[in-house]
Design a protein around this motif. Sequence first.
Motif, PDB file in Angstrom:
ATOM      1  N   GLN A 144       0.834  -1.208   0.000  1.00  0.00           N
ATOM      2  CA  GLN A 144       0.000   0.000   0.000  1.00  0.00           C
ATOM      3  C   GLN A 144       0.871   1.260   0.000  1.00  0.00           C
ATOM      4  OE1 GLN A 144      -3.266  -0.095   2.994  1.00  0.00           O
ATOM      5  NE2 GLN A 144      -2.791  -2.269   3.075  1.00  0.00           N
ATOM      6  N   ILE A 145       1.960   1.224   0.741  1.00  0.00           N
ATOM      7  CA  ILE A 145       2.871   2.381   0.773  1.00  0.00           C
ATOM      8  C   ILE A 145       3.523   2.556  -0.606  1.00  0.00           C
ATOM      9  CG2 ILE A 145       4.951   3.355   1.848  1.00  0.00           C
ATOM     10  CD1 ILE A 145       4.260   1.617   4.352  1.00  0.00           C
ATOM     11  N   ILE A 146       3.951   1.448  -1.184  1.00  0.00           N
ATOM     12  CA  ILE A 146       4.613   1.493  -2.493  1.00  0.00           C
ATOM     13  C   ILE A 146       3.649   2.031  -3.556  1.00  0.00           C
ATOM     14  CG2 ILE A 146       5.609   0.019  -4.317  1.00  0.00           C
ATOM     15  CD1 ILE A 146       6.695  -1.749  -1.889  1.00  0.00           C
ATOM     16  N   LEU A 147       2.405   1.568  -3.516  1.00  0.00           N
ATOM     17  CA  LEU A 147       1.402   2.058  -4.476  1.00  0.00           C
ATOM     18  C   LEU A 147       1.169   3.555  -4.325  1.00  0.00           C
ATOM     19  CD1 LEU A 147      -1.413  -0.654  -4.615  1.00  0.00           C
ATOM     20  CD2 LEU A 147       0.041   0.167  -6.490  1.00  0.00           C
ATOM     21  N   SER A 148       1.137   4.017  -3.073  1.00  0.00           N
ATOM     22  CA  SER A 148       0.951   5.455  -2.836  1.00  0.00           C
ATOM     23  C   SER A 148       2.100   6.232  -3.459  1.00  0.00           C
ATOM     24  CB  SER A 148       0.893   5.760  -1.338  1.00  0.00           C
ATOM     25  OG  SER A 148      -0.178   5.090  -0.751  1.00  0.00           O
ATOM     26  N   ALA A 149       3.319   5.723  -3.285  1.00  0.00           N
ATOM     27  CA  ALA A 149       4.492   6.395  -3.858  1.00  0.00           C
ATOM     28  C   ALA A 149       4.405   6.402  -5.380  1.00  0.00           C
ATOM     29  CB  ALA A 149       5.764   5.702  -3.407  1.00  0.00           C
ATOM     30  N   GLN A 150       3.989   5.266  -5.941  1.00  0.00           N
ATOM     31  CA  GLN A 150       3.902   5.178  -7.404  1.00  0.00           C
ATOM     32  C   GLN A 150       2.849   6.127  -7.950  1.00  0.00           C
ATOM     33  OE1 GLN A 150       3.422   0.952  -7.763  1.00  0.00           O
ATOM     34  NE2 GLN A 150       5.623   0.584  -7.927  1.00  0.00           N
ATOM     35  N   SER A 151       1.745   6.262  -7.250  1.00  0.00           N
ATOM     36  CA  SER A 151       0.705   7.157  -7.770  1.00  0.00           C
ATOM     37  C   SER A 151       1.159   8.607  -7.707  1.00  0.00           C
ATOM     38  CB  SER A 151      -0.627   6.930  -7.066  1.00  0.00           C
ATOM     39  OG  SER A 151      -0.546   7.381  -5.750  1.00  0.00           O
ATOM     40  N   LEU A 152       2.115   8.905  -6.844  1.00  0.00           N
ATOM     41  CA  LEU A 152       2.677  10.268  -6.777  1.00  0.00           C
ATOM     42  C   LEU A 152       3.893  10.423  -7.702  1.00  0.00           C
ATOM     43  CD1 LEU A 152       2.755  10.880  -2.908  1.00  0.00           C
ATOM     44  CD2 LEU A 152       1.318  12.082  -4.541  1.00  0.00           C
ATOM     45  N   LYS A 153       4.276   9.322  -8.338  1.00  0.00           N
ATOM     46  CA  LYS A 153       5.491   9.265  -9.150  1.00  0.00           C
ATOM     47  C   LYS A 153       6.741   9.611  -8.322  1.00  0.00           C
ATOM     48  CE  LYS A 153       3.449   9.755 -13.739  1.00  0.00           C
ATOM     49  NZ  LYS A 153       2.321   8.963 -13.314  1.00  0.00           N
ATOM     50  N   LEU A 154       6.699   9.222  -7.081  1.00  0.00           N
ATOM     51  CA  LEU A 154       7.878   9.427  -6.218  1.00  0.00           C
ATOM     52  C   LEU A 154       8.889   8.333  -6.532  1.00  0.00           C
ATOM     53  CD1 LEU A 154       6.791  10.161  -2.530  1.00  0.00           C
ATOM     54  CD2 LEU A 154       8.138  11.621  -4.031  1.00  0.00           C
ATOM     55  N   ASN A 155      10.137   8.731  -6.660  1.00  0.00           N
ATOM     56  CA  ASN A 155      11.178   7.773  -7.002  1.00  0.00           C
ATOM     57  C   ASN A 155      11.679   7.066  -5.743  1.00  0.00           C
ATOM     58  OD1 ASN A 155      13.453   6.446  -7.857  1.00  0.00           O
ATOM     59  ND2 ASN A 155      14.646   8.320  -8.183  1.00  0.00           N
ATOM     60  N   ILE A 156      10.974   6.009  -5.351  1.00  0.00           N
ATOM     61  CA  ILE A 156      11.397   5.287  -4.147  1.00  0.00           C
ATOM     62  C   ILE A 156      12.019   3.948  -4.531  1.00  0.00           C
ATOM     63  CG2 ILE A 156       9.583   6.310  -2.711  1.00  0.00           C
ATOM     64  CD1 ILE A 156       8.407   3.290  -2.848  1.00  0.00           C
ATOM     65  N   GLN A 157      12.719   3.340  -3.600  1.00  0.00           N
ATOM     66  CA  GLN A 157      13.239   1.990  -3.812  1.00  0.00           C
ATOM     67  C   GLN A 157      12.324   1.036  -3.036  1.00  0.00           C
ATOM     68  OE1 GLN A 157      15.684   1.094  -5.795  1.00  0.00           O
ATOM     69  NE2 GLN A 157      15.652  -1.064  -5.227  1.00  0.00           N
ATOM     70  N   ALA A 158      11.630   0.163  -3.773  1.00  0.00           N
ATOM     71  CA  ALA A 158      10.590  -0.662  -3.149  1.00  0.00           C
ATOM     72  C   ALA A 158      11.144  -1.974  -2.600  1.00  0.00           C
ATOM     73  CB  ALA A 158       9.487  -0.925  -4.160  1.00  0.00           C
ATOM     74  N   SER A 159      12.365  -1.950  -2.100  1.00  0.00           N
ATOM     75  CA  SER A 159      12.979  -3.171  -1.572  1.00  0.00           C
ATOM     76  C   SER A 159      14.161  -2.775  -0.700  1.00  0.00           C
ATOM     77  CB  SER A 159      13.476  -4.048  -2.712  1.00  0.00           C
ATOM     78  OG  SER A 159      14.473  -3.339  -3.422  1.00  0.00           O
ATOM     79  N   GLY A 160      14.841  -3.771  -0.177  1.00  0.00           N
ATOM     80  CA  GLY A 160      16.059  -3.503   0.582  1.00  0.00           C
ATOM     81  C   GLY A 160      16.125  -4.291   1.873  1.00  0.00           C
ATOM     82  N   VAL A 161      17.350  -4.600   2.263  1.00  0.00           N
ATOM     83  CA  VAL A 161      17.595  -5.274   3.537  1.00  0.00           C
ATOM     84  C   VAL A 161      18.143  -4.234   4.510  1.00  0.00           C
ATOM     85  CG1 VAL A 161      18.900  -7.092   4.722  1.00  0.00           C
ATOM     86  CG2 VAL A 161      18.069  -7.466   2.391  1.00  0.00           C
TER      87      VAL A 161
END
Length: 249
Positions: free
Chosen positions: A140-157
């Motif tokens: 849900q957080i990732i989708l929110s970022a995508q709908s804003l076209k925010l350049n986030i990294q949707a993964s990581g350790v």
Amino acid sequence: MKTTAIIGGSGFTQISSIKIIEQKTYQTPYGSPSSACSIGELYGQKIIFLARHGNPHTIAPHKINYRANLWALKQAGAEQIIAVAAVGGITPAMYPARIAIPEQIIDYSYGREHTYFAENSESVEHIDFTFPYNESLRQQIILSAQSLKLNIQASGVYGCTQGPRLETAAEITRMQADGCDLVGMTGMPEAALARELKIPYACCAIIANWAAGKSTGEISMPEIIINLDQGMADTEQLLQQFFLTQTSL
Ligand code: HPA
């Protein structure tokens, strides 16, 4: 529509767009939480906000009473938690001022009160922690970022160190060899305690700096502050969008 709590990290001690209705101080069987819970509203939804390091920011990562914090959020009615946390970036995609939504954790911290099952050994429960973050909340957080076209990294350790000092370059090299992409000091035991309390939990990590040895020179506070300011502005937007989309759930 679930009641969402935000745990604010370094530099994120409040969310300006939230209308605060009340400040509630909880006492818990584990002592006092870092701060009062600010209970507010955004788009007609209840939000609970807790400043992880206190307000003002005075509690070092290894001194935070994580058990009291999570317990207080549960008492306040939190049904899901988004933890905002400043981190260092280790791998190339994790550059400063970017936001990452990690999916895994390696815990290097020690000596912290890390479980609710410490006192009563007759009822020890070994929680499943294969996937430490709640996947549906992450998405849900990732989708929110995508709908804003925010350049986030949707993964990581996320590698959690003890702090409060930053790491040596060799420690970061070792962490990278272990598989860490990000380094922070507060991700654990917070995530595990949320799981023990059965509260879905995800992390919004703001990359404040290149981790030790990943850029030339020393890590400077002014640099961290500039990157955090940028990351924080994006995080605020992201959370607003998250709450807006929650209203339709
Ligand atoms: N290391 C650990 N924690 C951090 C860092 C870091 O480089 N930056 C922000 N939090």
